[in-house]
Design an enzyme around this catalytic site. Structure first.
Site, PDB file in Angstrom:
ATOM      1  N   ARG A 225       0.857  -1.185   0.000  1.00 17.97           N
ATOM      2  CA  ARG A 225       0.000   0.000   0.000  1.00 17.97           C
ATOM      3  C   ARG A 225       0.893   1.236   0.000  1.00 17.97           C
ATOM      4  O   ARG A 225       1.915   1.276   0.691  1.00 17.97           O
ATOM      5  CB  ARG A 225      -0.924   0.016   1.231  1.00 17.97           C
ATOM      6  N   HIS A 273       0.762  -0.407 -10.337  1.00 18.97           N
ATOM      7  CA  HIS A 273      -0.133  -1.253  -9.541  1.00 18.97           C
ATOM      8  C   HIS A 273      -0.466  -2.548 -10.291  1.00 18.97           C
ATOM      9  O   HIS A 273      -1.631  -2.903 -10.472  1.00 18.97           O
ATOM     10  CB  HIS A 273      -1.417  -0.500  -9.182  1.00 18.97           C
TER      11      HIS A 273
END
Length: 310
Positions: A225, A273
């Site tokens: 994250r 990502h």
């Protein structure tokens, strides 16, 4: 018959419709599945925060919300959600994450970047990597993803240390926990991989102080994250040489703004990502199993602890 609402982006329905039906059939679940069911009839919601549902109040029969995402930080504080929330632990996603983390750790361990970027006719003898057993790798986060990545690195004979907020035991991994254990986990680490959830307790866990515990010239990979890292501290450590390089797949703001210094920094690799994503086929099997368990009165798998945030 159970009524299952699919609430995610329209494109996701095209991807998941057939695998979900197949998984329900395999699990012998008689289900009505769709994207536009009357709220008062819905028993389960297959859910992504990007979908149309944010207020769960109309779903008066709801038994559980089954997330398509591994991270649930945007869901746990929803004041209208009072039924069990299950995060996605998908073995297809786990395999992808293990491959990505292991690949980048090996890239750094073997010094591949030196040879990829320096095809200049210079014969750099004497630059072979040490053995993996002589490299300390620290995995921050020992949940399903972190444990799987740590064990993959153990199999390659790295000296693997792991850290979590609460005590964990992972075969072959030297495990540390709590605030006191973070220093020991990171002490003289050559590489760090971040696989923690995004919670108030984990924000900026990699900061100026914790980076200083690492061996000088170390490497960072973050597929977990974005908020786990203090961006300014990371850039300062790269500029000072405390860190040699960082590969970042997740960010505080996504997509990463074009003017962010990570894009232009020579010691940062940005990936968009892509480290791992939920696979429709295997995720559908997880969802079907949880609905089967719910209908049988058994505990749900991967139940979220709302207070812990994951």
């Amino acid at each position: 018959m159970v009524n299952v609402l699919f609430s995610a982006k329209p494109a996701s329905w095209d991807e998941y419709e057939a695998p979900l039906h197949a998984a329900f059939e395999k699990a012998c679940i008689d289900a009505q599945l769709g994207t536009d069911l009357p709220p008062e009839d819905v028993d389960y919601i297959v859910y992504a925060p990007s979908g149309p549902v944010s207020d769960f109040t109309p779903f008066t029969k709801l038994k559980a919300v089954l997330s398509l995402w591994a991270g649930v930080e945007t869901m746990v504080d929803n004041p209208t959600l009072h039924v069990p929330l299950c995060r996605m632990v998908d073995h297809g996603l786990t395999e992808s994450m293990v491959e990505w983390v292991t690949g980048h750790v090996l890239r750094y361990h073997l010094g591949m970047d030196r040879f990829i970027t320096a095809q200049d006719g210079v014969w750099r003898a004497g630059s072979a990597a040490p053995l993996a057993r002589d490299r300390k790798v620290c995995v921050l986060g020992l949940g399903a993803l972190g444990s799987a990545c740590a064990q993959s690195l153990v199999h390659l004979k790295f000296d693997v240390h792991g850290w979590s907020r609460s005590p964990k035991a992972v075969e072959g991994v030297t495990c540390h926990h709590g605030d006191a254990g973070l220093r020991d986990a990171l002490a003289d680490a050559d590489m760090v991989a971040l696989l923690l959830p995004d919670t108030p307790a984990t924000e900026s866990v990699l900061n100026a102080e914790s980076i200083s515990f690492m061996r000088r010239g170390g490497f960072v990979v973050n597929p977990g994250r974005g908020p786990l890292i203090d961006d300014d501290a990371l850039l300062a450590a790269l500029d000072s040489g405390q860190l040699a390089h960082a590969t970042l797949d997740v960010f505080r703001v996504e997509p990463l703004p074009k003017d962010h210094p990570f894009w232009a920094h020579p010691k940062v690799t940005v990936t968009p990502h892509i480290a791992a994503e939920t696979k429709a086929g295997t995720a559908s099997e997880v969802i079907a199993e949880n609905i089967r368990r719910g209908e049988a009165g058994k505990p749900f798998l991967h139940l979220v602890d709302r207070q812990a945030g994951y």
